[in-house]
Design a protein around this motif. Structure first.
Motif, short mmCIF file in Angstrom:
data_model
loop_
_atom_site.label_atom_id
_atom_site.label_comp_id
_atom_site.label_asym_id
_atom_site.label_seq_id
_atom_site.Cartn_x
_atom_site.Cartn_y
_atom_site.Cartn_z
N SER A 177 137.20 76.47 -101.09
CA SER A 177 136.09 75.34 -101.44
C SER A 177 135.21 75.10 -100.76
O SER A 177 133.91 75.13 -101.56
CB SER A 177 136.75 74.14 -101.65
N ALA A 178 134.93 75.13 -99.59
CA ALA A 178 134.47 74.38 -98.48
C ALA A 178 133.18 75.13 -98.40
O ALA A 178 132.02 74.60 -98.40
CB ALA A 178 134.74 73.89 -97.25
N ASP A 179 133.36 76.68 -98.82
CA ASP A 179 132.27 77.51 -98.44
C ASP A 179 131.71 78.07 -99.71
O ASP A 179 130.47 77.82 -99.14
CB ASP A 179 133.74 78.83 -98.35
N VAL A 180 132.70 77.67 -100.47
CA VAL A 180 131.35 78.28 -102.12
C VAL A 180 130.99 77.02 -102.16
O VAL A 180 129.32 77.19 -102.70
CB VAL A 180 132.32 78.17 -102.77
N ALA A 181 131.02 75.62 -102.24
CA ALA A 181 130.14 74.12 -101.75
C ALA A 181 129.33 74.89 -100.48
O ALA A 181 127.92 73.94 -101.33
CB ALA A 181 131.00 73.17 -101.89
N GLU A 182 129.47 74.77 -99.32
CA GLU A 182 128.06 75.33 -98.69
C GLU A 182 127.03 75.91 -99.91
O GLU A 182 126.07 75.77 -99.12
CB GLU A 182 128.72 75.43 -97.32
N HIS A 183 127.61 76.99 -100.00
CA HIS A 183 126.77 77.91 -100.66
C HIS A 183 125.76 77.42 -101.58
O HIS A 183 124.67 77.60 -101.73
CB HIS A 183 127.07 78.83 -100.88
N ALA A 184 126.08 76.67 -102.30
CA ALA A 184 125.39 76.02 -104.28
C ALA A 184 124.56 74.73 -102.85
O ALA A 184 123.45 75.10 -104.12
CB ALA A 184 126.91 75.19 -104.64
N VAL A 185 125.58 74.47 -102.39
CA VAL A 185 123.69 73.16 -101.44
C VAL A 185 122.56 73.61 -101.35
O VAL A 185 121.58 73.45 -100.95
CB VAL A 185 124.79 72.40 -100.37
N ALA A 186 123.27 75.08 -100.63
CA ALA A 186 122.23 76.44 -99.74
C ALA A 186 121.06 76.16 -101.27
O ALA A 186 120.07 76.58 -101.35
CB ALA A 186 122.71 76.79 -99.35
N LEU A 187 121.27 76.69 -102.12
CA LEU A 187 120.72 77.23 -103.33
C LEU A 187 120.18 76.17 -104.18
O LEU A 187 118.64 76.64 -104.46
CB LEU A 187 121.48 77.31 -104.59
N LEU A 188 120.65 75.21 -103.89
CA LEU A 188 119.39 74.13 -104.34
C LEU A 188 118.35 74.04 -103.78
O LEU A 188 117.55 73.14 -104.76
CB LEU A 188 120.94 72.63 -104.58
N LEU A 189 118.95 73.36 -102.07
CA LEU A 189 117.89 73.23 -101.30
C LEU A 189 116.92 74.48 -101.58
O LEU A 189 115.58 74.39 -101.52
CB LEU A 189 118.83 73.52 -99.55
N GLY A 190 117.28 76.11 -101.31
CA GLY A 190 116.53 76.91 -101.77
C GLY A 190 115.40 77.01 -103.00
O GLY A 190 114.41 76.95 -102.88
N CYS A 191 115.91 76.67 -103.67
CA CYS A 191 115.13 76.50 -104.78
C CYS A 191 113.99 74.80 -104.63
O CYS A 191 113.12 75.18 -104.81
CB CYS A 191 116.31 76.07 -106.64
N LEU A 192 114.95 74.07 -104.11
CA LEU A 192 113.94 72.57 -104.52
C LEU A 192 112.57 72.78 -103.30
O LEU A 192 111.52 72.66 -104.38
CB LEU A 192 114.58 71.35 -104.59
N ARG A 193 113.05 74.06 -102.15
CA ARG A 193 112.12 74.04 -101.42
C ARG A 193 110.94 75.16 -101.67
O ARG A 193 110.53 75.60 -101.10
CB ARG A 193 112.75 74.24 -99.62
N GLN A 194 111.65 76.34 -102.85
CA GLN A 194 110.62 77.06 -103.92
C GLN A 194 110.75 78.31 -102.33
O GLN A 194 110.43 79.05 -102.60
CB GLN A 194 109.78 76.82 -103.89
N PHE A 195 112.13 78.87 -102.30
CA PHE A 195 112.43 79.92 -100.67
C PHE A 195 112.02 80.96 -101.97
O PHE A 195 111.36 82.35 -101.30
CB PHE A 195 113.26 80.10 -100.61
#
Length: 311
Positions: free
Chosen positions: A86-104
């Motif tokens: 759970s912890a590792d997958v949760a980290e990835h999910a938040v990274a994807l959200l941040l990446g999308c918001l920041r238009q990576f």
């Protein structure tokens, strides 16, 4: 009495240490009380298990294919790896959200300086409301990561039972209303008959409604690809109904090379790697050790599979 365990198809140092620490011994399948299956799918799984096998531990967190094939029976206890990663997958999910918001995705592909075009459209997670669809172990692990970035969380689960850290918890029957109240959404639920295409055109429209900063929200999927109607998602991204998508799972999977999602600047794609392999082995071994101790003491195992719920 020493617990006898078969480990198939292969073991590793982490598992060897876990079994030793729990006081179990590795033995042949025919002599074992429990089977730890380390394969990522059903390939090579024994056709018929000996009647002496009382418990089977799977390495997969998602078990729908195992249930649909009829492999999981009611003659013994079966456990999945839900919660182990759970912890590792949760980290990835938040990274994807941040990446999308920041238009990576857009900036990574750009061959020129896009500051004037994007400075006004990149967004912060701070102050946003994120709906977690399927607030189980992975969803709950996301909450402290999201709140640390200044976001608030609406949790969505089957029961509506309150989830710690969420400002509001609703049942899955209130999905559309929760999506409309959120800025962004992360899918973290199990794949079942009930959740297939849980997110379609109507739900995407709800997520995209009333954007707080003039730009519709982001959808992240680290659950299973079939939770989303891919055609509806592609259309919503093309038409700007939602602002972006961060995707680690797909339907079909692997995502075909000609799929239009690959070419979209508002889509951030990773190839089902939210659970890093180098961490997976260690995390799985920790779960196995805990369940070995529980099995030996006669207490309830972690992540027991419920055939009635299909997970």
């Amino acid at each position: 009495m020493t617990l006898k365990v078969a480990v198939l198809p292969t073991s590793n140092t982490y598992l060897d240490n876990a079994l030793q620490s729990a006081g179990a011994v590795v033995t042949a399948l025919d002599d074992a009380q429990a089977l730890v299956w380390t394969g990522s799918d059903q390939t090579g799984f024994p056709q018929d298990l000996p009647s002496t096998i009382e418990w089977v531990q799977l390495k997969s967190a998602g078990v729908r294919p195992w249930i649909e094939s009829g492999r999981i029976d009611s003659q013994r206890t079966w456990t999945s790896a839900v919660g182990a990663y759970s912890a590792d997958v949760a980290e990835h999910a938040v990274a994807l959200l941040l990446g999308c918001l920041r238009q990576f995705a857009l900036h990574a592909r750009a061959g020129s300086w896009l500051k004037e075009q994007t400075w006004g459209t990149v967004r912060s997670l701070r102050g946003r409301t994120v709906a977690i669809v399927g607030a189980g172990s992975i969803g709950r692990s996301m909450i402290p990561l999201l709140t640390a970035h200044g976001a608030t969380v609406i949790a969505i689960n089957r029961s509506g039972r309150e989830v710690d850290g969420a400002v509001r918890t609703v049942t899955s029957r209130e999905l559309d209303e929760a999506l409309a109240a959120a800025d962004d959404a992360i899918l973290a639920g199990a794949s079942t008959d009930e959740t297939q295409h849980l997110i379609g055109a109507e739900q995407l429209a709800a997520l995209g409604a009333d954007p707080r900063d003039g730009s519709p929200g982001v959808l992240v999927n680290i659950a299973r690809g079939d939770l989303v109607d891919t055609a509806a998602l592609t259309d919503a991204l093309r038409r700007g109904i939602i602002g972006g998508a961060g995707l680690d799972v797909f339907d079909p999977e692997p995502l075909p090379s000609q799929d239009p999602l690959w070419g979209m600047d508002n889509v951030l794609i990773t190839p089902h790697v939210a659970n890093p392999r180098n961490r997976m082995l260690e995390n799985f071994a920790c779960l196995v050790e805990e369940n070995l101790r529980r099995f030996a003491s006669g207490t309830t195992l972690k992540a027991e599979i419920d055939l009635n719920r299909s997970y």
